[in-house]
Enzyme design. Structure first.
Site, PDB file in Angstrom:
ATOM      1  N   GLN A   1     -52.142 -43.702 -40.519  1.00  0.00           N
ATOM      2  CA  GLN A   1     -50.698 -44.477 -40.833  1.00  0.00           C
ATOM      3  C   GLN A   1     -49.958 -43.787 -41.825  1.00  0.00           C
ATOM      4  O   GLN A   1     -50.580 -42.983 -42.942  1.00  0.00           O
ATOM      5  CB  GLN A   1     -50.987 -45.864 -41.395  1.00  0.00           C
ATOM      6  CG  GLN A   1     -50.204 -46.901 -40.867  1.00  0.00           C
ATOM      7  CD  GLN A   1     -50.122 -47.548 -39.740  1.00  0.00           C
ATOM      8  OE1 GLN A   1     -50.927 -48.272 -39.351  1.00  0.00           O
ATOM      9  NE2 GLN A   1     -49.257 -47.043 -38.984  1.00  0.00           N
TER      10      GLN A   1
ATOM     11  N   SER B   1     -54.347 -47.519 -46.313  1.00  0.00           N
ATOM     12  CA  SER B   1     -54.498 -48.220 -44.946  1.00  0.00           C
ATOM     13  C   SER B   1     -55.840 -48.170 -44.364  1.00  0.00           C
ATOM     14  O   SER B   1     -56.534 -46.936 -43.919  1.00  0.00           O
ATOM     15  CB  SER B   1     -53.310 -47.833 -43.961  1.00  0.00           C
ATOM     16  OG  SER B   1     -53.688 -48.535 -42.540  1.00  0.00           O
ATOM     17  N   THR B   2     -56.508 -49.232 -43.612  1.00  0.00           N
ATOM     18  CA  THR B   2     -57.704 -49.346 -42.915  1.00  0.00           C
ATOM     19  C   THR B   2     -57.288 -49.271 -41.549  1.00  0.00           C
ATOM     20  O   THR B   2     -57.632 -50.143 -40.852  1.00  0.00           O
ATOM     21  CB  THR B   2     -58.696 -50.166 -43.212  1.00  0.00           C
ATOM     22  OG1 THR B   2     -58.945 -50.353 -44.809  1.00  0.00           O
ATOM     23  CG2 THR B   2     -59.906 -50.164 -42.717  1.00  0.00           C
ATOM     24  N   HIS B   3     -56.298 -48.404 -41.133  1.00  0.00           N
ATOM     25  CA  HIS B   3     -55.881 -48.105 -39.731  1.00  0.00           C
ATOM     26  C   HIS B   3     -56.080 -46.998 -39.246  1.00  0.00           C
ATOM     27  O   HIS B   3     -55.390 -46.051 -39.128  1.00  0.00           O
ATOM     28  CB  HIS B   3     -54.471 -48.396 -39.550  1.00  0.00           C
ATOM     29  CG  HIS B   3     -53.865 -49.660 -40.365  1.00  0.00           C
ATOM     30  ND1 HIS B   3     -52.502 -50.244 -40.482  1.00  0.00           N
ATOM     31  CD2 HIS B   3     -54.576 -51.004 -40.469  1.00  0.00           C
ATOM     32  CE1 HIS B   3     -52.705 -51.459 -40.791  1.00  0.00           C
ATOM     33  NE2 HIS B   3     -53.661 -51.756 -40.821  1.00  0.00           N
ATOM     34  N   ASN B   4     -57.544 -46.486 -39.023  1.00  0.00           N
ATOM     35  CA  ASN B   4     -57.866 -45.257 -38.424  1.00  0.00           C
ATOM     36  C   ASN B   4     -58.044 -45.292 -36.844  1.00  0.00           C
ATOM     37  O   ASN B   4     -58.589 -46.457 -36.399  1.00  0.00           O
ATOM     38  CB  ASN B   4     -59.348 -44.861 -39.071  1.00  0.00           C
ATOM     39  CG  ASN B   4     -59.433 -45.233 -40.563  1.00  0.00           C
ATOM     40  OD1 ASN B   4     -59.739 -46.533 -40.931  1.00  0.00           O
ATOM     41  ND2 ASN B   4     -59.095 -44.172 -41.386  1.00  0.00           N
TER      42      ASN B   4
END
Lengths: 587, 250
Positions: free
Chosen positions: A346, A512-515
């Site tokens: 992100q 962000s923990t949007h991997n």
């Protein structure tokens, strides 16, 4: 030697959002399902205790509910010419563990991706020409927005999403997102009541011609009973949302929307404190026969099953495939292999506005209470005159005023002493912040594989992450920062501070923990690890469900799409696979 | 705050396990926690935080404690906005944190090899926070005794103390022993701020002094009646998760 257990119809690895959705759907179809979860059992009534839930040190700073690096971490580097080293503490992203997974402590922004996000490569090629995306390895999903629409709807109604539709059956709706794809009906609940900061942000954005709307939220605007008959409560805007379990039953998670029904079913079993080590394949390597896991005492067990569903966090799905030999690991030097390919993240940036005469009460907040401007997200605007593709949502969602982490002061303020203290006290209540959450597009050199040196507590190789922000994404982010500064100027602050996205990606500060990616879906078995039903091309009785399937990431939080993909995969298993087990798409 | 490691069987796991096994319809074995046919619930299953008593030192020696109290009192000096870091309990907070799981890095990845990394790769040292304080405080003391006529940090006047802390912050002092002065300063500053702003149950932020200073209401948990009162100061004072005394709400 692992002790062998009686077989089950389905074994699910991980009991978070996707595991719970798949378990519910497949137990409804009459299957005998076991979910194996490496973390503990957790539930609202026992673990998210209102008496001590609002504890910033324990939950936000020491991260009591999260996966701990001692249990599993990754190594990281920015380019393949560097030596990857372990993230000894998590920082940039924070994976979850335990029943509920990262859905326990998420903020609750619940998006649908744009229709053009799903056929991204063909769409951008057609609109701007192939040369524009030559540096990128973006792909189509093999699945259209229209096909996924009803699954989005089911997830939103399961979770009680609070929002305002922008486009119902082709009719634009006042107050909603005019750029969203067509939806069949309104959100299940109205938008949340707005606090001051997002209200002022929206006024500023509107004054310069942008189109702000309430962020779709899994923090409930009203009490709600979901389609499973589970009752949820109204969000109290407590300001302890992300990184915390919700004590009010007002943040949608597996606990508040599925588990009260799922756990009472006789054909479902949750096995906690049990970590799956790998999936076992038969001699042909084309069929999974069981998973091996180790329980809290260190004892190994083998659980046979007809169907194996990887429902762990996306990164861990990819690692389990690598450790199990499901699919070929991607090699950037040859461009061959599929597992680990197209890892994306992100691309975020921020703006802070300092005021003299305003009080935002930053502690009156919830994870997804805010306003979004989507005018510059994805391909909502014409990229003909710019030098990048992609975009970002601009979000004013002040999630908290917790003071260990949130103490805005103007740049140049000393970090300690009386001058520090004065600036801290003066600015705490009167800063408005907003940020851009940008798309992250795949490149050949950003990928996941297994580390050659570092191992976990069982001696298995850690996963190695090689990532830096692509030049395209940096250009995109700067252009959107320019738009954010226009909003900022319209609000006439005493001072505006813009934090622009720069290379290189740093694993330390939280971002962000949007991997996403690593086991992407698609139409070509040479470029994707799973087909359009999230079924492994190589081992057809394995389905891999999560953001691991995203070919690239959009400028939106992933959970809405992850939830929709879970319903989509469940339908495919129930309606197609069970009737005729085998590959649902011929390679 | 739980001090055990994140994934060994804890008391609560044992309790929920036992409960589940006694109620479930299917239990294939006892080692893993198997739950089926029931939504488990046990009283007192979760772990509440353990309140910190202010008396005595658990980790620090008396000399270390005196130095840390003097340091936190310069990082957060007493003035007309609040009491100083010492009176707020920041040194007590740090002492208890170093004695627990934070101090021993029990939750972090601590396997070797330990190699110097890039800035983007984060802290790669082998030393735990407890070790870094122990070695760091000794190095500070030795350095000052050598350069300040045998005086320790506590014997310097406030200006001298500030000057020394600034040189540490800027990395302009060689403490020897391979200690990075800036990193040590950042560690102490970060922990001091944690103590000053955390819930008072952990030993710092005594009487919620920092929350009163900035206007943070603490653990109130329900602001529905004030969400739409835009630009108006929230009328109530803070409460801690340990509860509130009447004077805290004024």
């Amino acid at each position: 030697m692992a002790r062998k257990l009686p077989p089950k119809d389905v074994v699910i690895v991980g009991l978070g959002w996707t595991g719970a959705i798949l378990a519910h759907e497949l137990t409804e179809a009459g299957l005998d399902v076991v979910a194996i979860e490496r973390g503990p059992w957790r539930d609202t009534a026992t673990d998210f205790n209102i008496g001590y839930a609002p504890d910033e040190l324990r939950y936000s700073v020491r991260r009591d509910l999260f996966l701990q690096p001692a249990q599993e971490t990754l190594t990281m580097r920015n380019t393949s010419s560097q030596t990857a080293l372990p993230m000894r503490d998590f920082g940039s992203f924070l994976p979850g563990t335990g029943v509920g997974g990262a859905g326990t402590h998420w903020n609750g922004h619940t998006w649908r991706f744009f229709p053009s996000d799903f056929n991204l490569k063909s769409h951008l090629t057609e609109r701007y020409g192939a040369a524009r995306i030559a540096d990128l390895t973006i792909e189509d999903w093999g699945l259209s927005y229209d096909e996924l629409e009803s699954s989005y709807d089911r997830f939103e109604y399961l979770a009680g999403i609070s929002g305002k539709a922008g486009n119902i059956q082709g009719k634009l709706q006042d107050g909603g997102n005019p750029f969203e794809g067509v939806r069949q009906r309104e959100y299940p609940l109205p938008a949340m009541q707005m606090s001051y900061a997002p209200t002022l942000f929206a006024e500023g954005a509107r004054s310069i011609g942008f189109h702000p709307f309430p962020t779709p939220s899994a923090n409930l605007s009203k009490a709600y009973v979901n389609p499973l008959g589970i009752a949820m409560g109204q969000c109290t805007a407590c300001g302890f949302c992300e990184r915390f379990g919700c004590a009010n039953y007002s943040k949608a998670s597996a606990h508040t929307t599925i588990l009260p029904v799922l756990m009472r079913k006789p054909n479902f079993e949750a096995r906690c404190n049990s970590e799956v080590l790998h999936v076992n394949l038969d001699a042909t390597r084309k069929m999974a026969k069981s998973v091996t896991y180790v329980d809290a005492s260190g004892e190994e067990w083998e659980q046979p099953a007809d169907l194996v569903l990887l429902c762990a966090y996306g990164l861990h799905n990819a690692r389990l495939m690598m450790l199990s030999g499901i699919g070929k690991v991607y090699d950037p030097s040859t461009g061959e292999g599929t597992v680990g390919r197209n890892y994306c993240y992100q691309t975020n940036a921020g703006v802070q506005l300092f005021f003299d005469d305003k009080n935002f009460n930053p502690f009156i907040a919830s994870g997804a209470l805010g306003q979004t401007v989507d005018d510059f997200n994805g391909d909502a605007f014409d990229h003909g005159s710019v030098d990048f593709v992609g975009g970002a949502g601009i979000n004013c969602i002040p999630t908290n005023g917790r003071p260990i982490g949130y103490r805005p002061v103007p740049p140049g303020t000393p970090r300690w002493g009386s001058a520090w203290k004065k600036a801290t006290a003066e600015n705490y209540l009167s800063v408005l912040g907003f940020s851009s959450q940008g798309s992250s597009y795949a490149t050949r050199g950003n990928y996941l594989d297994l580390d050659p040196t570092y191992t976990d507590r069982f001696g298995r190789p850690l996963m190695r992450m090689t990532f830096d922000f692509p030049d395209n994404d940096i250009r995109m982010s700067h252009w959107v920062s320019d738009r954010m500064e226009e909003i900022g100027k319209a609000l006439k602050p005493r001072q505006m501070v813009s934090s622009r996205r720069q290379k290189s990606w740093n694993s330390v500060p939280y971002q962000s923990t949007h991997n996403t990616g690593g086991a992407i879906m698609g139409t070509d078995p040479k470029k994707s690890a799973v087909n359009r039903y999230l079924q492994s091309w190589d081992v057809p009785n394995v389905f891999v469900i999560g953001a691991s399937a995203f070919p690239q990431n959009a400028g939106k939080n992933p959970t809405g799409t992850v939830g929709a993909l879970a319903f989509w995969a469940a339908d495919a298993i129930r309606d197609k696979y069970l009737r005729n087990p085998g590959a649902l798409v011929s390679a | 705050m739980s001090t055990d490691s994140a994934f060994t069987a804890t008391r609560r796991h044992f309790l929920t396990s036992a409960a589940a096994i006694s109620l479930v319809t299917v239990s294939t074995h006892v080692r893993a926690q198997s739950i089926s046919g029931v939504l488990p619930w046990q009283p007192f299953a979760a772990e509440p935080p353990t309140p910190i008593g202010p008396q005595g030192w658990v980790f620090f020696t008396p000399a270390e404690a005196a130095a840390v109290e003097a340091i936190v009192d310069r990082l957060i000096p007493a003035d007309d906005l609040s009491v100083g870091g010492k009176e707020a309990g920041c040194a007590v907070f740090i002492d208890r944190q170093l004695a627990g799981s934070y101090g021993s890095s029990s939750r972090l990845y601590m396997k070797g090899p330990f190699l110097p990394g890039l800035p983007t790769q984060g802290y790669q040292g082998k030393e735990t926070p407890a070790a870094r304080y122990r070695e760091g405080l000794a190095a500070i003391d030795a350095y000052l005794r050598k350069t300040m006529n045998g005086r320790s940090f506590v014997h310097l006047n406030a200006d001298e103390q500030d000057q020394f802390l600034k040189t540490m912050e800027a990395g302009k002092v060689d403490l020897g022993g391979g200690i990075n002065a800036t990193r040590l300063f950042d560690l102490i500053l970060g922990n001091t701020m944690e103590g000053f702003f955390a819930d008072p149950i952990y030993g710092g932020n005594r009487d919620m002094v920092s929350w009163k200073m900035i206007g943070f209401p603490g653990a109130r948990y329900d602001y529905r009646d004030h969400i739409s009162k835009h630009n108006q100061r929230y009328p109530l004072g803070p409460v801690s998760i340990a509860g509130g005394r009447p004077e805290w709400s004024r």
